[in-house]
Scaffold this active site. Structure first.
Site, PDB file in Angstrom:
ATOM      1  N   LYS A   1      20.169  85.033  26.529  1.00 15.68           N
ATOM      2  CA  LYS A   1      18.877  84.374  26.268  1.00 15.68           C
ATOM      3  C   LYS A   1      18.325  83.902  27.598  1.00 15.68           C
ATOM      4  CE  LYS A   1      16.264  83.118  22.752  1.00 15.68           C
ATOM      5  NZ  LYS A   1      16.133  83.739  21.434  1.00 15.68           N
TER       6      LYS A   1
ATOM      7  N   ASP B   1      10.332  85.253  22.363  1.00 13.25           N
ATOM      8  CA  ASP B   1      10.785  84.097  21.578  1.00 13.25           C
ATOM      9  C   ASP B   1       9.593  83.133  21.613  1.00 13.25           C
ATOM     10  OD1 ASP B   1      13.473  82.912  20.328  1.00 13.25           O
ATOM     11  OD2 ASP B   1      12.544  81.252  21.381  1.00 13.25           O
TER      12      ASP B   1
HETATM   13  P1  NDP Z   1       5.936  81.287  18.412  1.00 10.49           P
HETATM   14  O1  NDP Z   1       5.722  80.820  19.786  1.00 10.49           O
HETATM   15  O2  NDP Z   1       5.203  82.495  17.935  1.00 10.49           O
HETATM   16  O3  NDP Z   1       5.659  80.123  17.364  1.00 10.49           O
HETATM   17  C1  NDP Z   1       6.345  78.929  17.422  1.00 10.49           C
HETATM   18  C2  NDP Z   1       5.829  78.016  16.328  1.00 10.49           C
HETATM   19  O4  NDP Z   1       6.674  76.874  16.245  1.00 10.49           O
HETATM   20  C3  NDP Z   1       4.431  77.501  16.620  1.00 10.49           C
HETATM   21  O5  NDP Z   1       3.768  77.255  15.416  1.00 10.49           O
HETATM   22  C4  NDP Z   1       4.723  76.205  17.364  1.00 10.49           C
HETATM   23  O6  NDP Z   1       3.678  75.254  17.303  1.00 10.49           O
HETATM   24  C5  NDP Z   1       5.922  75.697  16.624  1.00 10.49           C
HETATM   25  N1  NDP Z   1       6.733  74.876  17.541  1.00 10.49           N
HETATM   26  C6  NDP Z   1       7.304  75.271  18.703  1.00 10.49           C
HETATM   27  N2  NDP Z   1       7.922  74.248  19.304  1.00 10.49           N
HETATM   28  C7  NDP Z   1       7.734  73.192  18.512  1.00 10.49           C
HETATM   29  C8  NDP Z   1       8.135  71.846  18.587  1.00 10.49           C
HETATM   30  N3  NDP Z   1       8.863  71.384  19.632  1.00 10.49           N
HETATM   31  N4  NDP Z   1       7.775  71.038  17.569  1.00 10.49           N
HETATM   32  C9  NDP Z   1       7.054  71.513  16.511  1.00 10.49           C
HETATM   33  N5  NDP Z   1       6.636  72.780  16.398  1.00 10.49           N
HETATM   34  C10 NDP Z   1       6.968  73.600  17.368  1.00 10.49           C
HETATM   35  O7  NDP Z   1       7.521  81.522  18.286  1.00 10.49           O
HETATM   36  P2  NDP Z   1       8.321  82.369  17.211  1.00 10.49           P
HETATM   37  O8  NDP Z   1       7.633  82.352  15.902  1.00 10.49           O
HETATM   38  O9  NDP Z   1       8.671  83.664  17.825  1.00 10.49           O
HETATM   39  O10 NDP Z   1       9.689  81.533  17.114  1.00 10.49           O
HETATM   40  C11 NDP Z   1       9.898  80.517  16.149  1.00 10.49           C
HETATM   41  C12 NDP Z   1      11.389  80.284  15.974  1.00 10.49           C
HETATM   42  O11 NDP Z   1      12.019  81.483  15.533  1.00 10.49           O
HETATM   43  C13 NDP Z   1      12.153  79.886  17.237  1.00 10.49           C
HETATM   44  O12 NDP Z   1      13.215  79.015  16.875  1.00 10.49           O
HETATM   45  C14 NDP Z   1      12.733  81.192  17.723  1.00 10.49           C
HETATM   46  O13 NDP Z   1      13.866  81.000  18.533  1.00 10.49           O
HETATM   47  C15 NDP Z   1      13.099  81.841  16.399  1.00 10.49           C
HETATM   48  N6  NDP Z   1      13.249  83.279  16.387  1.00 10.49           N
HETATM   49  C16 NDP Z   1      12.266  84.101  16.843  1.00 10.49           C
HETATM   50  C17 NDP Z   1      12.430  85.473  16.782  1.00 10.49           C
HETATM   51  C18 NDP Z   1      11.348  86.415  17.176  1.00 10.49           C
HETATM   52  O14 NDP Z   1      11.533  87.604  16.998  1.00 10.49           O
HETATM   53  N7  NDP Z   1      10.214  85.965  17.677  1.00 10.49           N
HETATM   54  C19 NDP Z   1      13.684  86.057  16.298  1.00 10.49           C
HETATM   55  C20 NDP Z   1      14.619  85.104  15.764  1.00 10.49           C
HETATM   56  C21 NDP Z   1      14.398  83.780  15.840  1.00 10.49           C
HETATM   57  P3  NDP Z   1       2.753  75.003  18.589  1.00 10.49           P
HETATM   58  O15 NDP Z   1       1.841  76.171  18.667  1.00 10.49           O
HETATM   59  O16 NDP Z   1       2.074  73.729  18.303  1.00 10.49           O
HETATM   60  O17 NDP Z   1       3.690  74.905  19.759  1.00 10.49           O
HETATM   61  O1  2IT Z   2      16.255  84.625  18.602  1.00  8.91           O
HETATM   62  C1  2IT Z   2      16.097  85.854  18.541  1.00  8.91           C
HETATM   63  O2  2IT Z   2      16.873  86.584  17.903  1.00  8.91           O
HETATM   64  C2  2IT Z   2      14.942  86.454  19.224  1.00  8.91           C
HETATM   65  N1  2IT Z   2      14.141  85.732  19.791  1.00  8.91           N
HETATM   66  C3  2IT Z   2      14.758  87.945  19.253  1.00  8.91           C
HETATM   67  C4  2IT Z   2      15.615  88.564  20.313  1.00  8.91           C
HETATM   68  C5  2IT Z   2      15.378  90.029  20.575  1.00  8.91           C
HETATM   69  O3  2IT Z   2      16.030  90.518  21.503  1.00  8.91           O
HETATM   70  O4  2IT Z   2      14.589  90.672  19.889  1.00  8.91           O
END
Ligand code: NDP
Ligand code: 2IT
Length: 443
Positions: free
Chosen positions: A125, A165
């Site tokens: 990561k 992420d």
């Molecule tokens: P994005 O940046 O697209 O969205 C993040 C969302 O979470 C936004 O709505 C953001 O709000 C909110 N957020 C972030 N930080 C905070 C905080 N400190 N407090 C409250 N709200 C918060 O990210 P993703 O959707 O890609 O990721 C979301 C989660 O999913 C993370 O935990 C990530 O690690 C996990 N994840 C993502 C994957 C992927 O493929 N993208 C795969 C597996 C897991 P705001 O805009 O106000 O910051």
């Molecule tokens: O937390 C996660 O699994 C991700 N942000 C996606 C990682 C990836 O390599 O697609």
């Protein structure tokens, strides 16, 4: 003291001031304890000590020039955690809260998650404390180019394959990939989540959210239930949240709430996903703006989304967004299922409450593995120089999520803890990595 608890105490001592990393290893080592006790070969080979120590940690300076002409400096990180079963694989997070502790917890979880996908990917990561919010397009590009100018020497299609992420979406991936290609003079599948015109895979954008809901759907069916007419809360409104909400609606459920870090919206008629996409994906706006499109929706400033009554809760924002008191309210309101779309969104206390109260709780390393699984499919398509159709990738994603459910449910049953998917996921993910480590000798 048992081997697992000894290692836990030692790793905490050796890595002070890393609360999120401590939290992640506490959950995993506690649930592995009986399994590891029954297999003394792990202790002899120092498997847990090695599992908790990243193979390599890279921390670097990222200087860039802002629009006023001033030089800004951020910290860059890449934690190459474990390569026993494949090249390091995992996302990059750009958010002001990013620290070594956060990147290490994410990397540690990623090792077990990637193992659960059944695909040949190790865990890593990275990220930065850079905040893309409010920055101009040029500033984001300048930052990404500088970040990659250091990172490029540490990654490669067979070495380490980053992706997105929090704060890293298709725009950032494009800038990072362009700079990698320029520096390495090589067009390869070194990053996933790429745009479709330059090697990206169909369904990667949707994969994490869709995968989460495929797994929850499978779990509900196995318990004689379904998503039909269920009331669902999804927190966050980023990539994972949007596509989780979309798939819930495809499968007959109703999503009534979404949030961002400022507040949350409640729409009793069901959230209009097209509106959310316009606000978040096109305008990069705030969730508050939803009330301008749907007058009946209510916006509340601050946290509190878990106070809304629901059958299913899908935390899809960030770590520790759902605590013990939130869990008590959800349980009191009759919540049946909690599926973690985010990484470690549930605190240890809340997780314990869900398990004690027989809420079907699926931890992120299983529930959100669809994103990285489709990333691995993107890597395969890149090496084969081909591109599969939407239907092909969607079908593979669904199969992978069903397999993950079967695996974690079977392992939980085998160790006498039916429906404890925390234990199931930790042991199932660990077994494959530990076996590979044992066979590869002391590395
Ligand atoms: P994005 O940046 O697209 O969205 C993040 C969302 O979470 C936004 O709505 C953001 O709000 C909110 N957020 C972030 N930080 C905070 C905080 N400190 N407090 C409250 N709200 C918060 O990210 P993703 O959707 O890609 O990721 C979301 C989660 O999913 C993370 O935990 C990530 O690690 C996990 N994840 C993502 C994957 C992927 O493929 N993208 C795969 C597996 C897991 P705001 O805009 O106000 O910051
Ligand atoms: O937390 C996660 O699994 C991700 N942000 C996606 C990682 C990836 O390599 O697609």
């Amino acid at each position: 003291m048992s081997y697992a608890m000894n290692v836990l105490e030692k790793v905490k001592r050796q890595n002070p001031n890393e609360p999120e990393f401590h939290q992640a290893i506490t959950e995993v080592l506690t649930s592995l304890q009986p399994f590891v006790d029954a297999h003394p070969e792990y202790e002899r080979a120092g498997i847990l000590e090695r599992l908790c120590e990243p193979e390599r940690v890279i921390i670097f300076r990222v200087p860039w020039v802002d629009d006023s002409g001033k030089v800004q400096v951020n910290k860059g990180y890449r934690v190459q955690f474990n390569s026993a079963i494949g090249p390091y694989k995992g996302g990059l997070r750009f958010h002001p809260s990013v620290s070594l502790s956060i990147i290490k917890f994410l990397g540690f979880e990623q090792v077990l998650k990637n193992s659960l996908t059944g695909l040949p990917i190790g865990g890593g990561k990275g990220g930065s404390d850079f905040d893309p919010k409010g920055k101009s397009e040029r500033e984001v590009m300048a930052f990404c180019q500088s970040f990659m100018t250091e990172l490029f020497r540490h990654i490669g299609e067979n070495t380490d394959v980053p992706a997105g992420d929090i704060g890293v979406g298709e725009r950032e991936i494009g800038f990072l990939y362009g700079q990698y290609k320029r520096l390495a003079n090589s067009f390869s599948g070194v990053i996933t989540g790429k745009g479709l015109s330059y090697g990206g895979s169909l369904i990667r954008t949707e994969a994490t959210g869709y995968g989460l809901v495929y797994l929850v759907d499978e779990m509900l069916r196995r318990h004689g239930n379904s998503l039909e007419r269920k009331t669902v809360i999804v927190s966050g409104s980023g990539n994972v949240a949007i596509y989780a909400a979309e798939k819930v609606q495809h499968l007959g459920g109703k999503v009534v709430a979404l949030s961002d870090s400022n507040g949350f919206i409640f729409d009793a008629d069901g959230i209009d996903i097209a509106v959310v996409k316009e606000i978040k994906e096109l305008k990069r706006g705030r969730i508050l703006e939803y009330t301008k499109y749907r007058r009946k929706a209510v916006y509340t400033e601050g946290r509190g989304i878990w106070n809304i009554k629901c059958d299913i809760a899908l935390p899809c924002a960030t770590q520790n967004e759902l605590n013990g008191s939130d869990a008590k309210v959800l349980i009191k309101n009759g919540c049946l299922v909690v599926g973690e779309g985010a990484n470690m969104p549930t605190t240890l206390e809340a997780t314990k409450l869900f398990l004690q109260n027989k809420v079907l709780f699926v931890p992120g390393k299983a529930a959100n593995a669809g994103g990285v699984a489709v990333s691995a499919l993107e890597m395969s398509q890149n090496s084969m120089r081909t591109a599969w159709t939407f239907e092909e990738v969607d079908k593979k994603l669904r199969e992978i999520m069903v397999n993950i459910y079967n695996n974690i449910a079977n392992v939980a049953k085998e160790v006498g803890q039916e429906d404890n998917f925390v234990v199931g996921a930790n042991i199932a993910g660990f077994k494959k990595v530990a076996d590979a480590m044992l066979k590869q000798g002391m590395v």
